[in-house]
Write a protein that holds these residues in place. Structure first.
Motif, PDB file in Angstrom:
ATOM      1  N   GLY A   1       0.809  -1.210   0.000  1.00 27.71           N
ATOM      2  CA  GLY A   1       0.000   0.000   0.000  1.00 27.71           C
ATOM      3  C   GLY A   1       0.842   1.259   0.000  1.00 27.71           C
ATOM      4  N   GLY A   2       1.888   1.282   0.812  1.00 27.02           N
ATOM      5  CA  GLY A   2       2.758   2.451   0.837  1.00 27.02           C
ATOM      6  C   GLY A   2       3.458   2.673  -0.484  1.00 27.02           C
ATOM      7  N   VAL A   3       3.964   1.589  -1.080  1.00 26.23           N
ATOM      8  CA  VAL A   3       4.649   1.702  -2.365  1.00 26.23           C
ATOM      9  C   VAL A   3       3.686   2.141  -3.464  1.00 26.23           C
ATOM     10  CG1 VAL A   3       5.830   0.357  -4.154  1.00 26.23           C
ATOM     11  CG2 VAL A   3       6.451   0.055  -1.756  1.00 26.23           C
ATOM     12  N   SER A   4       2.430   1.723  -3.384  1.00 30.01           N
ATOM     13  CA  SER A   4       1.455   2.055  -4.422  1.00 30.01           C
ATOM     14  C   SER A   4       1.219   3.546  -4.551  1.00 30.01           C
ATOM     15  CB  SER A   4       0.128   1.352  -4.140  1.00 30.01           C
ATOM     16  OG  SER A   4       0.264  -0.054  -4.230  1.00 30.01           O
ATOM     17  N   ALA A   5       1.526   4.324  -3.501  1.00 30.06           N
ATOM     18  CA  ALA A   5       1.327   5.768  -3.564  1.00 30.06           C
ATOM     19  C   ALA A   5       2.342   6.458  -4.461  1.00 30.06           C
ATOM     20  CB  ALA A   5       1.397   6.365  -2.150  1.00 30.06           C
ATOM     21  N   VAL A   6       3.400   5.752  -4.870  1.00 29.33           N
ATOM     22  CA  VAL A   6       4.453   6.371  -5.679  1.00 29.33           C
ATOM     23  C   VAL A   6       3.954   6.691  -7.077  1.00 29.33           C
ATOM     24  CG1 VAL A   6       6.738   6.018  -6.682  1.00 29.33           C
ATOM     25  CG2 VAL A   6       6.269   5.276  -4.338  1.00 29.33           C
ATOM     26  N   GLY A   7       3.176   5.792  -7.688  1.00 27.19           N
ATOM     27  CA  GLY A   7       2.717   6.022  -9.051  1.00 27.19           C
ATOM     28  C   GLY A   7       2.018   4.807  -9.618  1.00 27.19           C
ATOM     29  N   PRO A   8       1.554   4.884 -10.877  1.00 30.19           N
ATOM     30  CA  PRO A   8       0.776   3.787 -11.469  1.00 30.19           C
ATOM     31  C   PRO A   8       1.535   2.474 -11.565  1.00 30.19           C
ATOM     32  CG  PRO A   8       0.502   5.799 -12.740  1.00 30.19           C
ATOM     33  CD  PRO A   8       1.590   6.067 -11.750  1.00 30.19           C
ATOM     34  N   VAL A   9       2.792   2.505 -11.978  1.00 28.33           N
ATOM     35  CA  VAL A   9       3.558   1.266 -12.099  1.00 28.33           C
ATOM     36  C   VAL A   9       3.787   0.649 -10.725  1.00 28.33           C
ATOM     37  CG1 VAL A   9       5.734   0.258 -12.853  1.00 28.33           C
ATOM     38  CG2 VAL A   9       4.651   2.018 -14.240  1.00 28.33           C
ATOM     39  N   ALA A  10       4.122   1.480  -9.753  1.00 19.26           N
ATOM     40  CA  ALA A  10       4.310   0.973  -8.391  1.00 19.26           C
ATOM     41  C   ALA A  10       3.005   0.417  -7.840  1.00 19.26           C
ATOM     42  CB  ALA A  10       4.829   2.095  -7.487  1.00 19.26           C
TER      43      ALA A  10
ATOM     44  N   VAL B   1       6.409   7.163   0.163  1.00 21.17           N
ATOM     45  CA  VAL B   1       5.991   5.894   0.771  1.00 21.17           C
ATOM     46  C   VAL B   1       5.641   6.080   2.238  1.00 21.17           C
ATOM     47  CG1 VAL B   1       6.741   3.571   1.370  1.00 21.17           C
ATOM     48  CG2 VAL B   1       7.283   4.508  -0.879  1.00 21.17           C
ATOM     49  N   PHE B   2       6.464   6.841   2.954  1.00 22.31           N
ATOM     50  CA  PHE B   2       6.253   7.006   4.392  1.00 22.31           C
ATOM     51  C   PHE B   2       5.505   8.290   4.735  1.00 22.31           C
ATOM     52  CE2 PHE B   2      10.125   4.403   3.963  1.00 22.31           C
ATOM     53  CZ  PHE B   2       9.698   3.283   4.647  1.00 22.31           C
ATOM     54  N   GLY B   3       5.066   9.029   3.718  1.00 23.01           N
ATOM     55  CA  GLY B   3       4.303  10.240   3.956  1.00 23.01           C
ATOM     56  C   GLY B   3       2.848   9.944   4.270  1.00 23.01           C
ATOM     57  N   GLY B   4       2.029  11.012   4.321  1.00 21.94           N
ATOM     58  CA  GLY B   4       0.636  10.850   4.703  1.00 21.94           C
ATOM     59  C   GLY B   4      -0.130   9.932   3.773  1.00 21.94           C
ATOM     60  N   ALA B   5       0.056  10.097   2.441  1.00 21.66           N
ATOM     61  CA  ALA B   5      -0.676   9.266   1.484  1.00 21.66           C
ATOM     62  C   ALA B   5      -0.263   7.804   1.593  1.00 21.66           C
ATOM     63  CB  ALA B   5      -0.426   9.781   0.069  1.00 21.66           C
ATOM     64  N   GLY B   6       1.046   7.560   1.686  1.00 22.69           N
ATOM     65  CA  GLY B   6       1.523   6.181   1.774  1.00 22.69           C
ATOM     66  C   GLY B   6       1.083   5.493   3.057  1.00 22.69           C
ATOM     67  N   ARG B   7       1.123   6.233   4.182  1.00 22.44           N
ATOM     68  CA  ARG B   7       0.708   5.638   5.457  1.00 22.44           C
ATOM     69  C   ARG B   7      -0.781   5.295   5.452  1.00 22.44           C
ATOM     70  NH1 ARG B   7       3.660   9.914   7.631  1.00 22.44           N
ATOM     71  NH2 ARG B   7       1.710  10.916   8.283  1.00 22.44           N
ATOM     72  N   GLU B   8      -1.607   6.245   4.982  1.00 24.31           N
ATOM     73  CA  GLU B   8      -3.058   6.000   4.991  1.00 24.31           C
ATOM     74  C   GLU B   8      -3.422   4.839   4.075  1.00 24.31           C
ATOM     75  OE1 GLU B   8      -7.184   8.220   3.612  1.00 24.31           O
ATOM     76  OE2 GLU B   8      -5.426   9.433   4.124  1.00 24.31           O
ATOM     77  N   TYR B   9      -2.867   4.849   2.865  1.00 27.95           N
ATOM     78  CA  TYR B   9      -3.178   3.786   1.919  1.00 27.95           C
ATOM     79  C   TYR B   9      -2.636   2.449   2.412  1.00 27.95           C
ATOM     80  CZ  TYR B   9      -3.673   1.517  -2.659  1.00 27.95           C
ATOM     81  OH  TYR B   9      -4.016   0.673  -3.672  1.00 27.95           O
ATOM     82  N   GLY B  10      -1.414   2.450   2.963  1.00 29.75           N
ATOM     83  CA  GLY B  10      -0.816   1.217   3.465  1.00 29.75           C
ATOM     84  C   GLY B  10      -1.628   0.595   4.586  1.00 29.75           C
ATOM     85  N   LEU B  11      -2.105   1.431   5.504  1.00 30.04           N
ATOM     86  CA  LEU B  11      -2.913   0.911   6.615  1.00 30.04           C
ATOM     87  C   LEU B  11      -4.218   0.289   6.125  1.00 30.04           C
ATOM     88  CD1 LEU B  11      -2.408   3.689   9.315  1.00 30.04           C
ATOM     89  CD2 LEU B  11      -1.654   1.303   9.449  1.00 30.04           C
ATOM     90  N   ARG B  12      -4.841   0.930   5.158  1.00 26.68           N
ATOM     91  CA  ARG B  12      -6.109   0.390   4.655  1.00 26.68           C
ATOM     92  C   ARG B  12      -5.897  -0.912   3.885  1.00 26.68           C
ATOM     93  NH1 ARG B  12      -9.908   3.696   6.085  1.00 26.68           N
ATOM     94  NH2 ARG B  12      -9.434   5.907   6.326  1.00 26.68           N
ATOM     95  N   VAL B  13      -4.853  -0.976   3.101  1.00 19.59           N
ATOM     96  CA  VAL B  13      -4.570  -2.221   2.378  1.00 19.59           C
ATOM     97  C   VAL B  13      -4.220  -3.327   3.366  1.00 19.59           C
ATOM     98  CG1 VAL B  13      -3.055  -3.338   0.697  1.00 19.59           C
ATOM     99  CG2 VAL B  13      -3.855  -1.025   0.294  1.00 19.59           C
ATOM    100  N   ALA B  14      -3.410  -3.003   4.372  1.00 12.56           N
ATOM    101  CA  ALA B  14      -3.026  -4.006   5.363  1.00 12.56           C
ATOM    102  C   ALA B  14      -4.240  -4.539   6.105  1.00 12.56           C
ATOM    103  CB  ALA B  14      -2.015  -3.404   6.345  1.00 12.56           C
ATOM    104  N   LEU B  15      -5.134  -3.647   6.518  1.00  9.61           N
ATOM    105  CA  LEU B  15      -6.340  -4.090   7.230  1.00  9.61           C
ATOM    106  C   LEU B  15      -7.249  -4.920   6.330  1.00  9.61           C
ATOM    107  CD1 LEU B  15      -7.269  -0.917   9.320  1.00  9.61           C
ATOM    108  CD2 LEU B  15      -6.510  -3.129  10.193  1.00  9.61           C
ATOM    109  N   SER B  16      -7.438  -4.475   5.097  1.00  7.10           N
ATOM    110  CA  SER B  16      -8.326  -5.203   4.185  1.00  7.10           C
ATOM    111  C   SER B  16      -7.756  -6.566   3.833  1.00  7.10           C
ATOM    112  CB  SER B  16      -8.543  -4.384   2.911  1.00  7.10           C
ATOM    113  OG  SER B  16      -9.181  -3.168   3.180  1.00  7.10           O
ATOM    114  N   PHE B  17      -6.478  -6.606   3.477  1.00  3.81           N
ATOM    115  CA  PHE B  17      -5.848  -7.862   3.072  1.00  3.81           C
ATOM    116  C   PHE B  17      -5.755  -8.830   4.248  1.00  3.81           C
ATOM    117  CE2 PHE B  17      -1.975 -10.100   1.185  1.00  3.81           C
ATOM    118  CZ  PHE B  17      -2.721 -10.750   0.216  1.00  3.81           C
ATOM    119  N   GLY B  18      -5.332  -8.310   5.418  1.00  2.00           N
ATOM    120  CA  GLY B  18      -5.221  -9.178   6.588  1.00  2.00           C
ATOM    121  C   GLY B  18      -6.566  -9.650   7.092  1.00  2.00           C
ATOM    122  N   ALA B  19      -7.554  -8.755   7.168  1.00  2.00           N
ATOM    123  CA  ALA B  19      -8.874  -9.139   7.670  1.00  2.00           C
ATOM    124  C   ALA B  19      -9.556 -10.136   6.741  1.00  2.00           C
ATOM    125  CB  ALA B  19      -9.749  -7.898   7.832  1.00  2.00           C
TER     126      ALA B  19
END
Length: 602
Positions: free
Chosen positions: A93-102, A316-334
């Motif tokens: 999720g954090g990496v995905s905030a970098v761009g479309p390919v990521a 990756v570690f900024g606001g967008a990466g953290r928010e997106y990473g947390l949501r992906v982690a919760l969705s994928f893990g849950a």
């Protein structure tokens, strides 16, 4: 109709699966077909060489996910597997905030890890990874090698660069369209379309081995043609800012240049516009420069800057990466936890396709596929349609020949279906269900519908959960980047107006950052009110920054011609900076300080 992509889709997953079935290795063919399907989703219009990164990068991430998922499924129990999935989701999720390919790489990492952990295959992890790379690599080879229809016609040029030629020609057409719209209400939209065309051409030309110093005559010619479009775009933007209509003759030159790019021909005589004002004189000079660059074809600078490792880490570690990473982690893990609980409760019966639930959640949680409620509804509708269609087809098609043919047809439909998420979901559902049956499991349309609806519920809940920090992190991060780029561009024009090469780099970066911010804002505005309210007012900030960049461009063109600014320019700049400074209640969105307005007229 993308006939070339349709042909590649037909020749990818289906033939790979057919060869594997004939060789008695159906399970390997299933993995290769899944990889080819995911690569087909990433097979978008553009140059051949840029597709190496667009398809190959996510494929490598998918192969890694296949190894990690296989190992986790073999050696970890339920809680450990859920923890691994949550960790992978946070990373992806954090990496995905970098761009479309990521973002595509993060998706394939998670999907492949779920498949590797749950799909009952006899092969070890490294064999699955090789099969995954082979499937994606086969479609990539087709993308690079196969010519497009009409690429060998008279004047078509080197067919390997047809995507690059089309992208550069689109820039000249967009310049002409903006000149036609100067002084009308259509000018703002046409300027945005010009930015999109420049972004596309810049990305296409920046593919592997298409770097600043091109190696072949065809590459050097394309670089020169792209570089020659930048002063034309700058002059057209300055004319649009002034708002005074220009003659139709002004747009004729860029249109002839576009035709010359597409046909790999000489420009011929170009009609010169009237030289009555600085912006028209700049347009005339840019046309002369373009004609000279087209004839010499000695290469040119792409006028772009590469992101450093520090900038990528900040995203990756900024606001967008953290928010997106947390949501992906919760969705994928849950979703993995729920799926494993249902599996141990024998909800799946004797078959073990619990991995469908977390894999489905990966696609649903991605914000770049549309607003949350919209993509959930589209996913549900597409899955129901695809599952019902497959149930009918599976009852009449022979096994396995009919199913292999169905995979081939579905692969051919993917490039068309990617235009709408519901249509893409329906096609992918048919393809996946066919692969499952070829792999030895019975028809599973009903459970596929149930799992998709369950994944939709999980993602809807996670998508509306409060997160640490302020909501709307992606929008605010994009606006912060756009504000910084706009101020850097203005400061350079004020301090170093003679450095045009650097100016074009900063101008391209400012407009690209604004386009990304506009996209994020539009996406957030289309969310349900509970989410959309977190980004209220950001559209006003983006509009002010857009006007600031347009005004800076007009100032740059005027300085080139006269060496000084008019009171109209300085007053407009000062007014825009004052308005931005008045938005100090949103300090995390833009830096309201900017250049000192008292020095603008100096």
């Amino acid at each position: 109709m993308p006939w070339s992509a349709v042909l590649r889709g037909m020749l990818a997953a289906g033939p790979l699966l057919a060869v594997a079935v004939a060789a008695g290795r159906a399970s390997v063919g299933v993995v290769a077909a899944i990889a080819a399907m995911l690569a087909g989703i990433n097979d978008r219009p553009g140059g051949r060489r840029v597709s190496v990164r667009r398809i190959g990068g996510p494929a490598v991430a998918g192969a890694v996910g296949m190894v990690v998922g296989t190992a986790a499924g073999a050696y970890l129990g339920g809680p450990g597997l859920v923890a691994v999935f949550a960790g992978l989701g946070l990373l992806a999720g954090g990496v995905s905030a970098v761009g479309p390919v990521a973002s595509a790489a993060g998706t394939q990492l998670l999907v492949a890890s779920a498949v590797g952990a749950g799909m009952p295959l006899p092969e070890p992890g490294w064999v699955r990874a090789v099969a995954f790379l082979a499937g994606a690599g086969w479609l990539l080879a087709l993308r690079v090698v196969l010519p497009t229809p009409g690429s060998f016609g008279a004047g078509a040029g080197d067919y390997r660069f047809d995507g690059e030629r089309a992208a550069v020609a689109d820039v000249y057409d967009a310049v002409a369209a903006l000149l036609d719209a100067v002084g009308t209400e259509r000018a703002r939209g046409r300027r945005a379309a010009l930015t999109a065309a420049l972004d596309q051409a810049q990305d296409v030309l920046a593919g592997p081995r298409l770097r600043r110093y091109a190696s072949s005559a065809a590459e050097r010619r394309l670089h020169a043609q792209y570089a020659a479009a930048l002063p034309l775009a700058e002059a057209a933007t300055a004319l649009a800012w002034a708002g005074e209509r220009v003659s139709a003759r002004a747009a004729e030159g860029p249109r002839r240049l576009a035709a010359a790019v597409r046909g790999s021909t000489h420009t011929g005589p170009l009609p010169a516009p009237c030289r009555s004002v600085p912006a028209l004189r700049a347009l005339d000079d840019a046309l002369l420069h373009a004609a000279e660059a087209f004839d010499q074809a000695d290469g040119g600078d792409l006028h772009t800057r590469r992101r450093s490792a520090r900038e990528v880490a900040r995203i990756v570690f900024g606001g967008a990466g953290r928010e997106y990473g947390l949501r992906v982690a919760l969705s994928f893990g849950a979703s993995a936890a729920v799926a494993l609980a249902l599996y141990h409760a024998h909800w799946y019966g004797q078959h073990t396709h619990w991995y469908w639930l977390p894999a489905t959640a990966v696609f649903l949680v991605k914000p770049d596929l549309g607003p949350l409620a919209s993509r959930v509804l589209c996913r549900a509708a597409g899955t129901v349609l695809g599952a019902l269609l497959f149930a009918v087809l599976a009852a009449v098609l022979p096994d396995p020949a009919g199913l292999v043919a169905l995979v081939a047809v579905s692969g051919a439909l993917i490039p068309v279906a990617t235009r709408h998420f519901a249509a893409q979901t329906a096609v992918v559902t048919v393809l996946v269900l066919a692969l499952v049956m070829v792999g030895g499991e019975p028809q599973a349309s009903v459970s596929r519908i149930a799992e998709t609806l369950l994944a939709c519920a999980i993602v809807l809940v996670v998508g509306h959960l409060p997160m640490p920090g302020k909501r709307g992190g992606t929008v605010r991060a994009r606006l912060t980047a756009a504000g910084g780029a706009a101020y850097a561009y203005l400061a350079h024009v004020r301090e170093h107006p003679e450095d045009r090469a650097r100016r074009w780099v900063l101008r391209r970066e400012a407009y690209r950052a604004l386009a990304e911010a506009r996209t994020a804002i539009a996406l957030a505005a289309a969310e349900l009110p509970a989410l959309a309210r977190h980004t209220e007012g950001t559209d006003e900030v983006a509009a002010l920054l857009e006007r600031l960049v347009d005004t800076t461009t007009a100032c740059a063109v005027h300085l080139d011609d006269t060496g000084r600014l008019t009171p109209r320019h300085t007053e407009r700049l000062a007014g825009l900076l004052d308005e931005l400074a008045g938005l100090a209640d949103m300090p995390e969105t833009v830096d309201p300080r900017g250049p000192d307005r008292r020095t603008l007229s100096a």
